[in-house]
Design an enzyme around this catalytic site. Structure first.
Site, mmCIF file in Angstrom:
data_model
loop_
_atom_site.group_PDB
_atom_site.id
_atom_site.type_symbol
_atom_site.label_atom_id
_atom_site.label_comp_id
_atom_site.label_asym_id
_atom_site.label_seq_id
_atom_site.Cartn_x
_atom_site.Cartn_y
_atom_site.Cartn_z
ATOM 1 N N HIS A 1 2.463 6.141 11.702
ATOM 2 C CA HIS A 1 1.233 5.546 12.221
ATOM 3 C C HIS A 1 1.407 4.105 12.717
ATOM 4 O O HIS A 1 0.429 3.422 12.979
ATOM 5 C CB HIS A 1 0.053 5.706 11.234
ATOM 6 C CG HIS A 1 0.344 5.301 9.826
ATOM 7 N ND1 HIS A 1 0.016 6.069 8.741
ATOM 8 C CD2 HIS A 1 0.923 4.201 9.325
ATOM 9 C CE1 HIS A 1 0.384 5.461 7.631
ATOM 10 N NE2 HIS A 1 0.934 4.321 7.960
ATOM 11 N N ASN A 2 2.661 3.654 12.829
ATOM 12 C CA ASN A 2 2.961 2.359 13.475
ATOM 13 C C ASN A 2 4.087 2.605 14.462
ATOM 14 O O ASN A 2 5.262 2.551 14.086
ATOM 15 C CB ASN A 2 3.483 1.336 12.451
ATOM 16 C CG ASN A 2 2.408 0.696 11.619
ATOM 17 O OD1 ASN A 2 1.235 0.989 11.778
ATOM 18 N ND2 ASN A 2 2.806 -0.174 10.724
ATOM 19 N N GLU B 1 1.991 10.141 -4.249
ATOM 20 C CA GLU B 1 0.778 10.595 -4.922
ATOM 21 C C GLU B 1 0.826 12.109 -5.148
ATOM 22 O O GLU B 1 1.155 12.857 -4.240
ATOM 23 C CB GLU B 1 -0.434 10.230 -4.050
ATOM 24 C CG GLU B 1 -1.768 10.405 -4.724
ATOM 25 C CD GLU B 1 -2.897 9.778 -3.893
ATOM 26 O OE1 GLU B 1 -3.075 8.553 -3.967
ATOM 27 O OE2 GLU B 1 -3.575 10.518 -3.172
ATOM 28 N N MET C 1 -6.271 4.708 -3.724
ATOM 29 C CA MET C 1 -5.904 5.236 -5.039
ATOM 30 C C MET C 1 -6.913 6.183 -5.674
ATOM 31 O O MET C 1 -6.543 7.173 -6.265
ATOM 32 C CB MET C 1 -5.697 4.070 -5.993
ATOM 33 C CG MET C 1 -4.293 3.627 -6.059
ATOM 34 S SD MET C 1 -4.058 2.366 -7.304
ATOM 35 C CE MET C 1 -5.402 1.262 -7.077
ATOM 36 N N ASN D 1 0.810 -1.220 0.000
ATOM 37 C CA ASN D 1 0.000 0.000 0.000
ATOM 38 C C ASN D 1 0.847 1.275 0.000
ATOM 39 O O ASN D 1 0.329 2.360 0.182
ATOM 40 C CB ASN D 1 -0.985 -0.013 1.177
ATOM 41 C CG ASN D 1 -0.281 -0.100 2.517
ATOM 42 O OD1 ASN D 1 0.950 -0.212 2.573
ATOM 43 N ND2 ASN D 1 -1.037 -0.046 3.597
ATOM 44 N N HIS E 1 -5.690 6.433 10.814
ATOM 45 C CA HIS E 1 -4.484 6.491 9.970
ATOM 46 C C HIS E 1 -4.788 6.375 8.489
ATOM 47 O O HIS E 1 -3.912 6.546 7.661
ATOM 48 C CB HIS E 1 -3.476 5.433 10.401
ATOM 49 C CG HIS E 1 -3.649 4.096 9.744
ATOM 50 N ND1 HIS E 1 -4.826 3.380 9.784
ATOM 51 C CD2 HIS E 1 -2.792 3.337 9.018
ATOM 52 C CE1 HIS E 1 -4.682 2.251 9.124
ATOM 53 N NE2 HIS E 1 -3.464 2.197 8.647
ATOM 54 N N GLY E 2 -6.009 6.052 8.129
ATOM 55 C CA GLY E 2 -6.315 5.911 6.704
ATOM 56 C C GLY E 2 -7.700 5.358 6.517
ATOM 57 O O GLY E 2 -8.531 5.418 7.425
ATOM 58 N N LYS F 1 2.783 3.627 -7.618
ATOM 59 C CA LYS F 1 2.739 2.506 -6.679
ATOM 60 C C LYS F 1 3.918 1.595 -6.940
ATOM 61 O O LYS F 1 4.462 1.538 -8.038
ATOM 62 C CB LYS F 1 1.451 1.687 -6.885
ATOM 63 C CG LYS F 1 0.159 2.445 -6.759
ATOM 64 C CD LYS F 1 -0.351 2.595 -5.373
ATOM 65 C CE LYS F 1 -0.619 1.304 -4.641
ATOM 66 N NZ LYS F 1 -1.079 1.588 -3.257
ATOM 67 N N GLY G 1 -5.782 8.392 1.682
ATOM 68 C CA GLY G 1 -6.941 7.607 1.252
ATOM 69 C C GLY G 1 -6.437 6.443 0.425
ATOM 70 O O GLY G 1 -5.306 6.008 0.576
#
Lengths: 480, 189
Positions: A328-329, A206, A380, A202, A403-404, A479, A378
């Site tokens: 976010h981890n 972007e 794609m 993921n 986080h998403g 990606k 978000g």
């Protein structure tokens, strides 16, 4: 399992300790009816309950609205432990300090229109991506040791970025307390040529356009305005983090047995915070976090170079300032108020983002008046958001938010049901250009595989975890 | 110890039954080697992916998990050569830890050395009692010795499948199920 899950408000659901015998505290899920229904489709709720088994857990075992089934902790899980509690590598994940950074520009949508394919092609050439990709920065052991202890600053000093970038990274680009001696030879081997590589899955780069600003004052402080081009980078600590997590899971597994800690899932292996093993893990985790921030710093450098080549102008002239970089981890020691008293806690965020309020010392000086930026990628085809930390989040969620979007469909199901060629055409019809290493990745990462990110951030706002600042729509996606 | 001669990759098609010999539907791949049967099935998981493997001997079970894992990591149509050879030895305190270490060893070889597996032979597993029910261990340490063959990743020749970050302990199982050894592993993607 027995006890009933109770809806306690429009956006919160409580999982009582009677839900699963062994829970030390209740669980609390932030979700509306629809997102909670989605969360119940897999085993994520049981995972929230499992986390509540861990010794020393304070408050509630929490889950953000983008919760989904992970391994050990749920994705979207937040848990805080007192000094007498534990730390668990499974509560951070294998991709230690996976995170996002947002770069602003002075460009507007019309400046990139038409030239997007060209710009993306340059980025695809400049940015090593995909599984097993090798970076342009070679980091022998000596360099790696510096990166592990010094973080993003080292990469800036190597010529990849500007000094002021550092001020716009969580913790000023360094997670303190790193000890490169606590990192295995294998992690060094995996890390030697992965700085500045995107990876697969993921992770992405972007190009976006700010579609709408919700809080003009805050957006201005972040340097954002409607119609503006931004670039978002999502990546982590690559093989270094994966190896450190693997190494310490084994260590913690032995410690859990030694200490007689009963675990409902072996992936929750943990060690008392005051043990040598916990200290060693935190020192190694710091190295991985520093590596991750360095990785995103180097990735941003190639993004800036790509823009410079495409627009024949310097990145400074294009206004390509870093807005923020946030993980976010992660697990870290933080001070939070518990029952009216300040307490030092080890906060685990696995697929959740810190969201500190205005005035908090954890917020970079430039943003201290308005609060910490939170960057929410978000998927794609859909929007990404910039949020800001709010005062209410402190006591509600140990200052954490989502986080998403959060997955809702497995990768194999996505591959079976989504035609990558058709999806690419659909995205292009919506004005989104996608360059992916392989077509199957498009299907795996398709918008239908994810929950609606707009609903997730609305629940966060409704619950008081964070406020919406701006929404960006994607126009070009790179990606692995 | 049974004759765990190295199994071949064969022609593998994701989600399709290739080698007849079982009665389950969700094969990822199946192998026959002499009389012995190996099954690998893919487990659907929202964010991650897992495999379930059944084999007649413990050695073949470990071999099967390695093949199953690489069948996820690589496009199934890839041909992988035999130009690189590695000997692997692993110690662990219990059977599941041995599986965790074995698969993460191979992920390490892939990530650090770009190693792709074409065949593997688990030569010895010491310390696991082959009893019905959960496997128990004898003494303090379990030992696995294997040799693996493969090729260095070549983007012109090999197409990568799913990026597996690690094998996890989440719902990890290794047990005797009737006439078969069974293991379940969830990977972090």
């Amino acid at each position: 399992m027995s006890g009933e899950i109770k809806k306690v408000s429009d956006f919160t659901w409580e999982i009582p300790t009677s839900f699963k015998p062994g829970m030390r505290v209740p669980g609390l899920v932030f979700a509306d009816d629809e997102l909670f229904e989605l969360a119940q489709r897999d085993r994520a709720i049981e995972q929230v309950a499992n986390v509540a088994f861990l010794p020393g857990i304070v408050g509630r075992s929490l889950a953000m609205p983008d919760i989904h089934w992970g391994y050990g902790f749920p994705i979207g899980g937040v848990a805080a432990f007192s000094r007498e509690g534990v730390i668990s590598p499974g509560g951070v994940g294998f991709d230690i300090s996976c995170g996002v950074r947002l770069v602003r520009t002075d460009l507007s949508a019309k400046d990139v229109e038409g030239g997007l394919h060209g710009l993306l092609s340059i980025m695809a050439r400049e940015i090593p991506k995909g599984l097993g990709s090798r970076g342009k920065i070679k980091a022998p052991e000596k360099t790696l040791r510096k990166v592990f202890s010094g973080g993003a600053r080292c990469v800036v000093e190597m010529g990849f970025g500007r000094q002021e970038d550092i001020e716009r990274i969580e913790g000023r680009g360094v997670y303190s307390g790193a000890d490169p001696a606590k990192v295995s030879e294998r992690a060094y081997q995996r890390g030697k040529d992965q700085i500045g590589t995107l990876g697969a899955g993921n992770h992405f780069v972007e190009v976006q356009v700010v579609e709408r600003v919700f809080l003009p004052e805050v957006a201005e402080a972040f340097g954002l305005f409607e119609g503006q081009v931004t670039v978002m980078i999502h990546s982590g600590s690559r093989g270094v983090g994966h190896q450190i997590c693997t190494d310490y899971l084994k260590v913690m597994d032995h410690v859990s047995r030694r200490e007689g800690i009963e675990l409902p899932d072996r992936q929750l292996a943990c060690a008392p915070l005051d043990s040598k093993e916990a200290r060693d893990y935190l020192s190694a985790l710091a190295c991985a976090a520093n590596y991750a921030m360095s990785n995103r710093q180097a990735l941003m450098h190639w993004v800036r170079r790509s823009f410079e080549e495409h627009f024949h102008a310097s990145e400074e002239k294009l206004g390509m300032d870093l807005v923020f970089d946030v993980s976010h981890n992660i697990a870290r020691m933080e001070e939070h108020e518990v029952d009216g008293k300040p307490m030092e806690l080890c906060v685990h965020r696995k697929g959740a983002t810190a969201a500190f309020p205005p005035g908090h010392p954890g917020v970079p000086e430039a943003y201290r008046k308005v609060g910490q930026p939170v960057i929410i990628p978000g998927d794609m085809g859909t929007e990404s958001y910039v949020l800001v930390g709010s005062k209410e989040a402190g006591p509600l969620s140990f200052a954490s938010t989502c986080h998403g979007a959060g997955r809702q469909m497995s990768r194999s199901k996505a591959k079976k049901t989504i035609d990558p060629g058709k999806l690419k055409r659909e995205l292009e019809a919506k004005g989104i250009v996608v360059l992916a290493g392989k077509p199957s990745l498009l299907a795996e990462e398709a918008p239908a595989a994810y929950k609606d990110v707009s609903k997730v951030v609305d629940v966060c706002e409704g619950a008081g975890l964070s406020r919406k600042v701006a929404v960006m729509k994607p126009i070009g996606v790179l990606k692995g | 110890m049974s004759a765990a001669t190295s199994l071949r990759w064969g022609r593998i098609l994701v989600g399709t039954l290739i080698i007849v010999g079982g009665n389950r539907q969700k094969y990822l791949l199946g192998f026959f080697e002499g009389e012995s049967r190996l099954e690998v099935r893919v487990i659907d998981h929202t964010a991650d992916v897992g495999i379930e493997v059944e084999a007649e001997s413990l050695e073949e079970l470990f071999e099967g998990t390695a093949y199953g894992m690489f069948s996820l990591m690589l496009d199934p149509s890839c041909q992988v050569g035999h130009t690189v050879k590695r000997d692997i030895s692993i110690d662990a305190e219990d059977p599941e830890e041995l599986m965790f270490e074995w698969l993460n060893e191979l992920i390490y070889l892939f990530d650090a050395e770009e190693f792709l597996l074409s065949s593997c032979e688990v030569k010895r597993i010491e310390g696991i009692k082959e009893a019905r029910g959960s496997p128990s261990f004898q003494g303090d340490t379990l030992k696995l010795a294997a040799s693996v063959e493969g090729e260095r990743y070549d983007p012109r020749k090999h197409t990568i499948g799913i990026e597996l970050k690690a094998a996890t302990y989440h719902q990890l199982r290794l047990e005797r199920r009737g006439a078969f050894w069974y293991s379940r592993i969830i990977f972090d993607v």
